[in-house]
Design a protein around this motif. Sequence first.
Motif, mmCIF file in Angstrom:
data_model
loop_
_atom_site.group_PDB
_atom_site.id
_atom_site.type_symbol
_atom_site.label_atom_id
_atom_site.label_comp_id
_atom_site.label_asym_id
_atom_site.label_seq_id
_atom_site.Cartn_x
_atom_site.Cartn_y
_atom_site.Cartn_z
ATOM 1 N N VAL A 207 4.167 6.750 14.034
ATOM 2 C CA VAL A 207 3.048 6.095 13.371
ATOM 3 C C VAL A 207 3.544 5.686 11.993
ATOM 4 N N THR A 208 3.360 4.406 11.671
ATOM 5 C CA THR A 208 3.890 3.881 10.413
ATOM 6 C C THR A 208 2.813 3.899 9.336
ATOM 7 N N LYS A 209 3.160 4.415 8.167
ATOM 8 C CA LYS A 209 2.249 4.398 7.028
ATOM 9 C C LYS A 209 2.187 2.987 6.445
ATOM 10 N N PRO A 210 1.044 2.588 5.846
ATOM 11 C CA PRO A 210 -0.224 3.317 5.843
ATOM 12 C C PRO A 210 -0.918 3.136 7.197
ATOM 13 N N PHE A 211 -1.743 4.084 7.560
ATOM 14 C CA PHE A 211 -2.429 3.989 8.843
ATOM 15 C C PHE A 211 -3.874 4.457 8.681
ATOM 16 N N PRO B 241 0.806 -1.235 0.000
ATOM 17 C CA PRO B 241 0.000 0.000 0.000
ATOM 18 C C PRO B 241 0.833 1.276 0.000
ATOM 19 N N ASN B 242 1.979 1.256 0.687
ATOM 20 C CA ASN B 242 2.829 2.449 0.683
ATOM 21 C C ASN B 242 3.406 2.712 -0.703
ATOM 22 N N VAL B 243 3.769 1.648 -1.395
ATOM 23 C CA VAL B 243 4.293 1.790 -2.757
ATOM 24 C C VAL B 243 3.190 2.286 -3.683
ATOM 25 N N ARG B 244 2.003 1.729 -3.533
ATOM 26 C CA ARG B 244 0.876 2.127 -4.367
ATOM 27 C C ARG B 244 0.560 3.615 -4.162
ATOM 28 N N TYR B 245 0.590 4.027 -2.912
ATOM 29 C CA TYR B 245 0.359 5.429 -2.584
ATOM 30 C C TYR B 245 1.389 6.330 -3.284
ATOM 31 N N LEU C 239 -6.211 7.108 2.905
ATOM 32 C CA LEU C 239 -5.060 7.899 2.473
ATOM 33 C C LEU C 239 -4.748 7.649 1.004
ATOM 34 N N ILE C 240 -4.765 6.392 0.582
ATOM 35 C CA ILE C 240 -4.489 6.081 -0.821
ATOM 36 C C ILE C 240 -5.548 6.715 -1.718
ATOM 37 N N LEU C 241 -6.802 6.668 -1.284
ATOM 38 C CA LEU C 241 -7.879 7.254 -2.070
ATOM 39 C C LEU C 241 -7.697 8.774 -2.197
ATOM 40 N N MET C 242 -7.201 9.398 -1.159
ATOM 41 C CA MET C 242 -6.937 10.838 -1.231
ATOM 42 C C MET C 242 -5.803 11.147 -2.210
ATOM 43 N N ALA C 243 -4.803 10.248 -2.299
ATOM 44 C CA ALA C 243 -3.736 10.427 -3.288
ATOM 45 C C ALA C 243 -4.309 10.331 -4.700
ATOM 46 N N VAL C 244 -5.237 9.402 -4.904
ATOM 47 C CA VAL C 244 -5.886 9.251 -6.208
ATOM 48 C C VAL C 244 -6.678 10.514 -6.561
ATOM 49 N N ILE C 245 -7.532 10.956 -5.638
ATOM 50 C CA ILE C 245 -8.348 12.151 -5.882
ATOM 51 C C ILE C 245 -7.461 13.379 -6.069
ATOM 52 N N GLY C 246 -6.426 13.510 -5.241
ATOM 53 C CA GLY C 246 -5.511 14.654 -5.373
ATOM 54 C C GLY C 246 -4.849 14.683 -6.729
ATOM 55 N N MET D 84 6.310 11.275 14.566
ATOM 56 C CA MET D 84 6.869 11.130 13.227
ATOM 57 C C MET D 84 6.081 10.050 12.494
ATOM 58 N N VAL D 85 5.549 10.433 11.331
ATOM 59 C CA VAL D 85 4.796 9.515 10.481
ATOM 60 C C VAL D 85 5.709 9.116 9.331
ATOM 61 N N THR D 86 5.950 7.831 9.144
ATOM 62 C CA THR D 86 6.960 7.425 8.177
ATOM 63 C C THR D 86 6.673 6.060 7.587
ATOM 64 N N THR D 87 7.239 5.812 6.418
ATOM 65 C CA THR D 87 7.187 4.481 5.795
ATOM 66 C C THR D 87 8.433 3.679 6.124
ATOM 67 N N GLU D 88 9.412 4.303 6.762
ATOM 68 C CA GLU D 88 10.687 3.644 7.024
ATOM 69 C C GLU D 88 10.497 2.395 7.883
ATOM 70 N N SER D 89 11.106 1.298 7.429
ATOM 71 C CA SER D 89 10.923 0.022 8.128
ATOM 72 C C SER D 89 12.122 -0.365 8.984
ATOM 73 N N GLU D 90 13.264 0.316 8.806
ATOM 74 C CA GLU D 90 14.469 -0.061 9.562
ATOM 75 C C GLU D 90 14.428 0.502 10.984
ATOM 76 N N ALA D 91 14.788 -0.336 11.946
ATOM 77 C CA ALA D 91 14.799 0.089 13.355
ATOM 78 C C ALA D 91 15.807 1.210 13.576
ATOM 79 N N SER D 92 16.886 1.226 12.786
ATOM 80 C CA SER D 92 17.919 2.255 12.954
ATOM 81 C C SER D 92 17.346 3.652 12.707
#
Length: 527
Positions: free
Chosen positions: A509-513, A272-276, A304-311, A487-495
């Motif tokens: 908060v990790t995207k998508p949410f 979903p994050n990639v699709r967004y 959120l993805i739907l808002m990216a589409v509409i935007g 911090m809202v992020t797609t980052e998956s690494e703990a570092s």
Amino acid sequence: MPTLDDFRSKEFLDQITILNEISGSKDPEALAGLVDLLKNPVGDTSIDYMVVNALNAVLSSNEAKVVEGLTDSHDGFRILCIRVAGEYAFKSAAAPLVDIAESETDPDRLMEVLTSLARIGDPSAMTVFRAQLAHEDPFIKSSCIEALGKLGDTESISSFKDLVIESEAPGRYEVCDITTWKAIEALASFANDDTIAFLVEKLHHKNPTVRRIITDALITIGSPCIPLLFEAFETGDKDNKILSANVLGFVGDRSGADGLVAAFDKGLAEDPNVRYAVYEALGRIGTMKGIICLVDGLHEEDELILMAVIGGLEKHVNPGMIASLTSQVAKADDQAERLAKAVIASRATRIFDALYESEGAGDMLVDALSGSKDPEIVEDFRSILTEIGGDRAQADIARLPQLSAGTRKALAADDSRSMCAMHRAILTDLGFEPSIGGNGEEAYDFVERGEDFDIIITDMNMPVMDGMELVSKVRNTPGYEDIPIIMVTTESEASQQDMAEKAGVTAFVTKPFKPDTLKAKIQELIG
């Protein structure tokens, strides 16, 4: 012509007048007298300063005297000649400056010489610049990197790459130093397949500020990056796919959109994050294939993805797209409700205006608008309805709530238009008055203006100023030491979270949410 005879015995105003006239005329006959005044100052700070300015002006028209002065025994005159040689790019000064640089041990004087050589831009200085790439002073090193990049020194490319690679080492990646920054800019200046491939490979660098610098560099290079970005999208992990799509969107080339659509069709955007990220990029570029892909995205259920589409569609309104959207919204089912809310939250006024012609679709939109708690959004669409006019529009205007600004204030930063719209909707629902920045710099402007906030929400990866830099600046601003920062992020690494926590982030908060996830986190932090 002005004369320096008996200058020391003259009145202060007369001295100023004489020096100003010499600066304007650049009279070479005044050179000897000015050199004497420099070496034996009168003792008045303002007069001594004007002597330097006048001497600079005269030397600007006397290249031979400048070159001669590079080895003068007087330290002040020698430094002035070094600076003038660089300021006016005197080519004949390059060779003697190279000789000076090769034997200079004082870092400050060496920096003066290297700065002038960089301004002159003579290839003969490349050996000196290369030799200083190992200097312990980061400013000397970065100055040499920048100079070699401008001179197009291909022999230094491997050294620049090593600097970027070393910057990801344990214990080093948490800080983006000036040498890494300059190495990236130098690599970008070559803009060949080799350097572009390396920058794309390092697009998901461990440090977010480095990621921003690489992203900006690739966007500046533009279309030559596209084939290598496609390769990274197709073969990379989730983070690389997202960052590659972002860059392709900002480059704005039609082939970028076509490639993203092809990758979408291959099933490479299941996450979903990639699709967004792909929808956001397609909206920025706006090709026919991209718009068709966005229209297909109207079936998405994630808010959120739907808002990216509409935007994305809002920027490229056309009859076919409006017909498809109208038929879906007029169904008045669950998906129609989601679409109507996305149109309102995204402030898609062009789409609203077009859809309102259909009574069924218009009713769904006004229902969604009536439920908004954002006074600015309600007023935007109230204006649209007023322009449309007629009994139906007037009746719908009467349905709209009269809202006032929230009693608490919140700041949100994100480079995504749809993400900013989502933050705005969530914050107004919770009774906040939101301030929104499209990057960290825009967000920090609110702080610098003295605004007070109860909570701050920021993305990690943004252009101009990333989230990490924003958090650091906020935490170093008096009064903001303890303000909750999410911090809202797609980052998956703990570092990445470890770095953010050290910078001062309170929660993640990790995207998508779902909106309720962020709402719950806000309420957990401040009630």
